[in-house]
Structure formats: structure tokens, C-alpha cells
Design an enzyme around this catalytic site. Structure first.
Site, PDB file in Angstrom:
ATOM      1  N   ALA A 247      -7.648   6.115  20.097  1.00  0.00           N
ATOM      2  CA  ALA A 247      -7.112   7.375  19.569  1.00  0.00           C
ATOM      3  C   ALA A 247      -8.192   8.080  18.758  1.00  0.00           C
ATOM      4  CB  ALA A 247      -5.895   7.098  18.694  1.00  0.00           C
ATOM      5  N   SER A 286      -7.461   2.578  17.056  1.00  0.00           N
ATOM      6  CA  SER A 286      -7.889   3.802  16.377  1.00  0.00           C
ATOM      7  C   SER A 286      -9.389   3.963  16.520  1.00  0.00           C
ATOM      8  CB  SER A 286      -7.541   3.738  14.892  1.00  0.00           C
ATOM      9  OG  SER A 286      -8.390   2.817  14.220  1.00  0.00           O
ATOM     10  N   ASP A 287      -9.861   5.200  16.515  1.00  0.00           N
ATOM     11  CA  ASP A 287     -11.287   5.415  16.293  1.00  0.00           C
ATOM     12  C   ASP A 287     -11.578   4.940  14.867  1.00  0.00           C
ATOM     13  OD1 ASP A 287     -13.894   6.145  16.767  1.00  0.00           O
ATOM     14  OD2 ASP A 287     -13.448   8.224  17.277  1.00  0.00           O
ATOM     15  N   ALA A 288     -12.846   4.755  14.557  1.00  0.00           N
ATOM     16  CA  ALA A 288     -13.232   4.143  13.290  1.00  0.00           C
ATOM     17  C   ALA A 288     -12.574   4.851  12.105  1.00  0.00           C
ATOM     18  CB  ALA A 288     -14.748   4.170  13.130  1.00  0.00           C
ATOM     19  N   LEU A 289     -11.881   4.091  11.271  1.00  0.00           N
ATOM     20  CA  LEU A 289     -11.156   4.673  10.140  1.00  0.00           C
ATOM     21  C   LEU A 289     -12.069   5.027   8.969  1.00  0.00           C
ATOM     22  CD1 LEU A 289      -7.877   2.534  10.102  1.00  0.00           C
ATOM     23  CD2 LEU A 289      -8.242   4.824  11.046  1.00  0.00           C
TER      24      LEU A 289
END
Length: 530
Positions: A247, A286-289
Site C-alpha cells: 500500500a 504498508s510502504d515504509a512507515l
């Protein structure tokens, strides 16, 4: 990893806190200090994180510190990576799922490892998906050799914005069928070796002018346009059974009933659109938070992790607040929420570890890279035989000491004078070419990203345009084709795009100069002359 069999059998014994811990994927770094390594070991032992994502160092672009810290180059990075993976696995109660970004091979993150061409180069190959399959397969072999189970690739963003600061060359191009076809071949090649792939960056990061590492991109297209284009590769590949999707951090109101929050934190985007409308059953990561598109807006530790999980992410990549994130999820999540994500992740681990006992050696890229060089070589404009038998001079726009492999190889067949920007100023070159008629120009852009004109000095671009205007110039471009947007291409006699500066691509270009081969590639993006 034979100890995964009892691990599978023991899954019902995990506590709710351990199950939540499994959903976290902190970053690990190849060039960490011993103190930093011990801290990650502590995370693994105390919080039972389920996976790790490896990066080169804490100074890399992906960690938002590019230019702020000195990048340390480690000649033994691959050996260091293998040892770190083994070390981290040895302290894990439950075997770790190891991931990395290897879009064009481990070389994306690790020195002295095999590098394959960028996606934009593969996008220039008409119809020959066997080569892309081979790339996916060989990159997967390299991942297995290191102990990596999950390659966070391919990018299926449709890049239709030439100024996109972060996707561009990482995309197969601007045409949805081409992107889908090439991505599927890559995925199948990787699956042959048992390495998991991941589509990114849902719902499409191609038409953006903001790097989500630094800010939140806004896409204002209609839902009909997005469904027809950006979502097309995702839907087609979901239908093919892809196991994981990343995402992206994107604001796309048309897909979220007008909401402007990041797509990675949107239930409407991940649960309603991706899960229900598009029928995706696999793992959402997730893409990197740590990326500023989301991280800078949530200063309370644990809040971002909870919001990402609650929105529908099963795996929280580059989560920086593990303890607080687990606690916040414990306090807010329902048991069914946790169980659903945990079951999806667990199935993914079972899939990954089935293949991990098969040994693998590092791949050899030269043969397939040579085939790709020939299949992608693109005659973008004009003809190139005009002065093959006449006098010409060679001009190299390059930051490296001449001659390039291109001109060195050509000099074995032809005699011609050679000039270079490495050895001469633009003004000197302007004077030296004043009375010349025919120029064979090789352009080697220093960078693949469009920022700062690909790091090509503007005075050099101005010189090229002057030469286009007054001379017979054949340009060979060994880099991102979007460079052509900064040139008066209508004035050039001919333009050949080789896409990469690899040895194999330069030698193949010489074969074309000598009329030994034809150029069958097709540029996968649109170019507009200035």
C-alpha cells in the site's frame, strides 16, 4: 529452515501479543554497528517481530537521510548480509520472513552483487517476456542465496508523469498492458524459485510529482480514469493470484469517497476497494512507515502503527515504534482483526519456507543482460548509417575518464578523434567542433532520477542542442530516456536509446553502429521535445 515444521504446528500456541508482534517488519541495515545489531536482536527476542526488511545503511535514500549522513561502502556487503540474516534468525523464537527491495537485483541495496536492467529498459522489449521471466528467476536465485524470502518487487505503477521523482525508471512504462505483461513474467520467474513477490505501490504511484519519502502526493484523477489505467495492472495480477501487495502513501480522493488521507491509512482504500471490490485475498504490506508522507503527521508513538493496521495492512514495514505499536493495537483491535491478518501472514510464511531449503548460488547476469541489451535497443529517430563511412568525431558527455566502453570498442573497428567533457570544458568543445560536420555523440547521464536535470550540467545540454542545430549528430543515450525531454530532439539527425551504461549495452550499441544488428526495441514512455 527445517525448524519451521514445529513452528507451523505451534501456531495455535502463540499469544495475542505474539501474533501482533508477527505483523511488524522493522528495518535492518547491512552496515549497522554492533550496538545497532544488538538493538534489533532485542526487538526480535522481546517483541517476536515476524519479519525484517534489509536496507544498505541508515544513510540511504530509503531511510530519508540521503545527503545528511555519509554512506559507507562495504566491499563485503553480501557476506555481511548473509551473516546478519543467520544471526537474527538464531535469536528468533519463530523464524523470520526476510525481505528486501531487489527490483533490479540485490545491487539495488548491496555492493558487488549482480545488477539487472531497470524496469524501463525491460519495458522497451517488445513481446519477449521470456527475458523478463529469466530476470525474475535469477534475481530470486540471488535472494535465496542470501537467505531472503520476499522480494518487494515488481513496481506496477504506470509511469505517465515524466517528472515523477521516485518511480520513473522503476516502472515498465506508461502503457497498462505492457506494464502488466512484463510484471507477470517477472512474478512467474520469481515464483519458479519459490521467492515471494510484491506489487507496488497500490493504487498507483506513477502519475505523481512528489516523492512520498518526503511528502504526500495528491492524485486528482476521476475514479473511472484510475480504474481504467492505474488500477488495471493490480486487478489483472490479483486475478492471477499474486500473494502480496504494498500500500503506497498516496492521497487519491476519488478512490476514497473524497477522503484525502494517505491510501496506506485508508479503510476505504484497503478494505473496501482492494479487499471487497478487487477481491484481493493475500497479504497487504504498508510502504515504509518511516516515510515523511505519513510519519511526520503522527508524533505520538504507536498511533501510526495502529492506524496502518486498522486500515487493513497486515504487515507494518519499517515500523519504528514496535513496543508502542503493539501495545496500541492490543488496546484497540478486535481479536478477529488480529486473527485475520495473522492467518494471512502465517500462510505467507508457510509458502516462503517451503522453498528455503533448496540451495541457490548467485546468478550470472552477463548472458541475459546481453540479450536484453539487444532486444531493448531502440532507434528512436532517424537513420544511423548516414556517416558510417565518412569522417566523424566522437564526443562523450560523461563524468568518467574516457574512453567509454562504447568508444573504446568502436575504436577497434574505426579510426576517429575523440573528445570528452571529462577532459574539456564546454567552451573548448564548442571551439573544437566548430569546423566539424559529423558527430557521434554518446551521452551518459550521471543519474537515473530526473532531479537537477539527471545531474547533467545545463551547459552540457545546451551544447548538445547547439550541435543538433548546426551539425549532423547521431546521439546514443546510455540512460533514462526521459533525458530526451530536455533536448531539441527534432533537430537531431538520429537518436538511439540504449537505456543502460552496462558493458553489454555499450558493446551492443557498437554492433548497431557497425550495422551488424538491428534495433527492435520500442520506447515505453512518451517524449516531448523542448
Amino acid at each position: 529452515m527445517n525448524n519451521f515444521i514445529p513452528y507451523i504446528q505451534a501456531k495455535t500456541k502463540l499469544s495475542i501479543v505474539e501474533k501482533i508482534g508477527q505483523l511488524f517488519m522493522p528495518a535492518a541495515f547491512i552496515n549497522d554497528s554492533e550496538e545497532e545489531i544488538l538493538a534489533i536482536e532485542q526487538l526480535i527476542k522481546e517483541h517476536h517481530v515476524g519479519s525484517l526488511c534489509f536496507f544498505h545503511s541508515r544513510a540511504s535514500a530509503a531511510t530519508n537521510f540521503e545527503g545528511k549522513k555519509k554512506i559507507v561502502y562495504n566491499e563485503d556487503s553480501f557476506a555481511t548480509l548473509k551473516k546478519l540474516i543467520q544471526r537474527y534468525q538464531s535469536v528468533a523464537k519463530y523464524p523470520l520472513l526476510i525481505s528486501i527491495d531487489a527490483e533490479w537485483g540485490l545491487a539495488m541495496r548491496i555492493e558487488n552483487t549482480t545488477q539487472y536492467p531497470y524496469a524501463i529498459t525491460l519495458g522497451a522489449i517488445p513481446n519477449k517476456t521470456d527475458l523478463i521471466y529469466k530476470v525474475g528467476q535469477q534475481i530470486a536465485q540471488d535472494c535465496k542465496a542470501a537467505g531472503i524470502h520476499w522480494n518487494l518487487a515488481p513496481v506496477v505503477d504506470i509511469n505517465n508523469n515524466p517528472n515523477n521523482p521516485v518511480i520513473g525508471y522503476r516502472s515498465f512504462g506508461e502503457e497498462k498492458h505492457n506494464v502488466t505483461q512484463k510484471a507477470l513474467a517477472f512474478i512467474k520467474g520469481s515464483a519458479h524459485e519459490g521467492v515471494i513477490t510484491c506489487l507496488k505501490h497500490f493504487p498507483g504511484h506513477g502519475d505523481t510529482a512528489v516523492d512520498s519519502h518526503l511528502g504526500l502526493p495528491l492524485i486528482s484523477k476521476s475514479k473511472d480514469d484510475l480504474v481504467a489505467n492505474e488500477l488495471f495492472p493490480f486487478q489483472q495480477l490479483i486475478n492471477e493470484g499474486v500473494p502480496t501487495i504494498m500500500a503506497g502513501h498516496l492521497s487519491i480522493p476519488a478512490l476514497a469517497d473524497g477522503d484525502t488521507i494517505p491510501s496506506s491509512l485508508s479503510k476505504k482504500m484497503l478494505k473496501n476497494l482492494l479487499r471487497e471490490e478487487m477481491n484481493f485475498k493475500g497479504v497487504v504490506i504498508s510502504d515504509a512507515l518511516n516515510m515523511h508522507a505519513v510519519s511526520k503527521n503522527y508524533p505520538i508513538k504507536g498511533e501510526l502503527e495502529w492506524l496502518a493496521f486498522d486500515a487493513g495492512n497486515d504487515v507494518l514495514c519499517f515500523a519504528e515504534n514496535i513496543e508502542e505499536g503493539i501495545q496500541t493495537i492490543v488496546e484497540n483491535a478486535s481479536n478477529s482483526q488480529v486473527e485475520e491478518s495473522f492467518e494471512r501472514l502465517w500462510r505467507l510464511k508457510e509458502m516462503a519456507f517451503k522453498a528455503c531449503d533448496n540451495p541457490a548460488k548467485l546468478s550470472e547476469a552477463s548472458i541475459v543482460n546481453k540479450e536484453i541489451a539487444r532486444a531493448s535497443l531502440t532507434l528512436f529517430k532517424g537513420t544511423t548509417g548516414s556517416f558510417n563511412t565518412q569522417d566523424f568525431i566522437g564526443l562523450e558527455i560523461n563524468q568518467s575518464k574516457p574512453p567509454s566502453i562504447f568508444f573504446k570498442t568502436l575504436a577497434d573497428k574505426k579510426t576517429f578523434p575523440l573528445m570528452s567533457t571529462f577532459e574539456n570544458s564546454v567552451e573548448v568543445l564548442r571551439q573544437q567542433t566548430k569546423n566539424e560536420k559529423n558527430i557521434l555523440l554518446a551521452l551518459f547521464p550521471p543519474k537515473a532520477k530526473p532531479a537537477n536535470l539527471f545531474d547533467i550540467p545545463k551547459e552540457q545540454l545546451d551544447l548538445i542542442n547547439e550541435l543538433f542545430e548546426t551539425k549532423n549528430v547521431i546521439l546514443y543515450l546510455f540512460g533514462n530516456p526521459y533525458v530526451l525531454n530536455h533536448l531539441q530532439i527534432d533537430k537531431a539527425k538520429a537518436i538511439v536509446i540504449a537505456y543502460q551504461n552496462f558493458k553489454e549495452f555499450q558493446e551492443t550499441a557498437v554492433q548497431f553502429v557497425l550495422k551488424e544488428i538491428e534495433a527492435s526495441g520500442k520506447i515505453p514512455v512518451s517524449i516531448k521535445s523542448i
